[in-house]
Design an enzyme around this catalytic site. Structure first.
Site, PDB file in Angstrom:
ATOM      1  NE  ARG A  37      -9.547  -8.939  14.238  1.00 40.67           N
ATOM      2  CZ  ARG A  37      -8.309  -8.695  13.825  1.00 40.67           C
ATOM      3  NH1 ARG A  37      -7.325  -8.605  14.709  1.00 40.67           N
ATOM      4  NH2 ARG A  37      -8.046  -8.536  12.536  1.00 40.67           N
ATOM      5  CE1 TYR A  48      -2.671  -3.803  15.564  1.00 40.08           C
ATOM      6  CE2 TYR A  48      -4.940  -4.569  15.630  1.00 40.08           C
ATOM      7  CZ  TYR A  48      -3.695  -4.467  16.218  1.00 40.08           C
ATOM      8  OH  TYR A  48      -3.472  -5.023  17.445  1.00 40.08           O
ATOM      9  CG  HIS A  96      -0.629  -3.588   8.698  1.00 40.67           C
ATOM     10  ND1 HIS A  96       0.506  -3.929   9.403  1.00 40.67           N
ATOM     11  CD2 HIS A  96      -1.670  -4.086   9.412  1.00 40.67           C
ATOM     12  CE1 HIS A  96       0.171  -4.606  10.488  1.00 40.67           C
ATOM     13  NE2 HIS A  96      -1.133  -4.707  10.529  1.00 40.67           N
ATOM     14  CD  GLU A 112      -0.021  -0.493  11.586  1.00 38.05           C
ATOM     15  OE1 GLU A 112       0.025   0.126  10.512  1.00 38.05           O
ATOM     16  OE2 GLU A 112      -1.060  -0.583  12.286  1.00 38.05           O
ATOM     17  CG  ASP A 139      -0.822  -7.759   8.223  1.00 41.94           C
ATOM     18  OD1 ASP A 139       0.403  -8.011   8.271  1.00 41.94           O
ATOM     19  OD2 ASP A 139      -1.537  -7.705   9.237  1.00 41.94           O
TER      20      ASP A 139
END
Length: 370
Positions: free
Chosen positions: A15, A93, A95, A117, A269
């Protein structure tokens, strides 16, 4: 403001943080966009397409990282820590609850982390996670069905069965966006489905949509243990924003499953919900077997469909990137609760309570730091 889009370097992450349409929108607001050459290749986007949208193509990653705001897909990798500096903003993102070393580096360097997130929407939802949760939910059952095949060391079952042969059983733990999309695909394939959640209203909504063809259960230790015993596929779809995923499935529960069954954990994750998850895998080497059960533990599942995922991600991220670039992070956070709730580190502190608690690090309210 200068906005940088580096090439993703996490293993098999195809991506990219933005499409040419996203670039054009940023340019309309008079912001410079620096894109590392080749950043979009995995998502079938050429440098020329980015140039035509108004981006500047940079040959070196370090030139992209010189921007004021970095937009990414996945958390910075160790080789990118050298670019951290006070005042740099990274929008991706993260995490962080499962990334203690990264969190320490960001606090030490004074980087501002804006985490997709943890951005909470007006309906107390997580709009930035939604498109990837949809994709991960749908992929999870497809992947698990593949690994049920005997050549993949699975038990050799077709999840939907055939006339005269019983269909397979899919158990989904978590009834949020990812879980409900896993449910949609599992039903479409003809599986017998059980879904568990801690919220009665979620289970009611699932029953209202799917009727009694889907078994709905309150998520607790007893129900999980009973449900997964004879499951062919178990999908973990639990998310607690900012915090590590709770270990809901014990090692003994996994041992009770039949050899060749498949576990796919969308929450890996965030640490994963299965006690038997002792490693994270990659798209190149996605599974391991423990107690005879196949574990698929790839943290960037939507990276397998980068064209779809990149467009879906751009749709939700770019409007907020424009706000941040137009107003600066302090004014943007004051105006937008979504941006405010996305700020995980600022000024050398953790500014998200869930992340701070998970990492046992000092928490400071962002509003008191500005």
């Amino acid at each position: 403001m200068k906005i940088g889009i580096p090439k993703e370097i996490k293993a098999h992450e195809n991506r990219v943080a933005i499409t040419p349409t996203g670039v054009a929108l940023l340019r309309q607001s008079n912001h410079e966009v620096l894109i590392e050459s080749g950043a979009g290749i995995g998502a079938d986007i050429t440098d020329e397409e980015y140039r035509n949208a108004g981006a500047m193509i940079m040959e070196k990653a370090e030139d992209v990282w010189s921007a004021d705001l970095i937009m990414k897909v996945k958390e910075p990798q160790k080789s990118e820590y050298k670019y951290f500096r006070e005042g740099l903003m990274i929008f991706t993102y993260f995490h962080l609850a499962n990334e203690p070393e990264l969190a320490e580096e960001m606090v030490k360097s004074g980087v501002t982390a804006i985490a997709y997130e943890t951005m909470v929407g007006p309906k107390d939802d997580l709009p930035m996670l939604m498109p990837m949760s949809v994709i991960a939910g749908r992929i999870s059952v497809q992947i698990a069905s593949f690994y049920l095949q005997s050549p993949q060391q699975g038990k050799g079952k077709l999840i939907g069965g055939v006339p005269g042969v019983r269909n397979g059983k899919v158990v989904i733990i978590g009834g949020g966006v990812a879980g409900q999309n896993a449910l949609q695909i599992a039903r479409g394939l003809g599986a017998h489905v059980t879904i568990l959640d801690v919220k009665p209203e979620v289970l009611q909504q699932i029953e209202d949509t799917h009727g009694t063809d889907v078994i709905t259960l309150m998520s607790n230790e007893v129900n999980i243990a009973n449900a997964i015993k004879d499951a062919d596929i178990v999908v973990g779809a639990v998310l607690i924003p900012g915090s590590k995923a709770p270990k809901l499935v014990t090692e003994e529960m996994v041992k009770s499953m039949e050899p060749g069954s498949v576990i796919v954990d969308i929450a890996v994750d965030q640490g994963g919900i299965f006690e038997t998850e002792d490693r994270i895998t990659t798209h190149d080497d996605p599974i391991y077997i423990k107690h005879g059960v196949i574990h698929y533990a790839v943290p960037n599942m939507p990276g397998a469909v980068p064209k779809t995922a990149t467009t879906a991600l751009t749709n939700v991220t770019v409007p907020h990137a424009i706000e941040i670039a137009n107003l600066g992070i302090v004014n943007a956070a004051e105006k937008s609760n979504m941006i405010y709730t996305g700020i995980n580190t600022y000024g050398g502190y953790i500014t998200n309570k869930g992340v701070a608690e998970a990492l046992n690090m000092e928490y400071r309210d962002f509003a008191k730091l500005v």
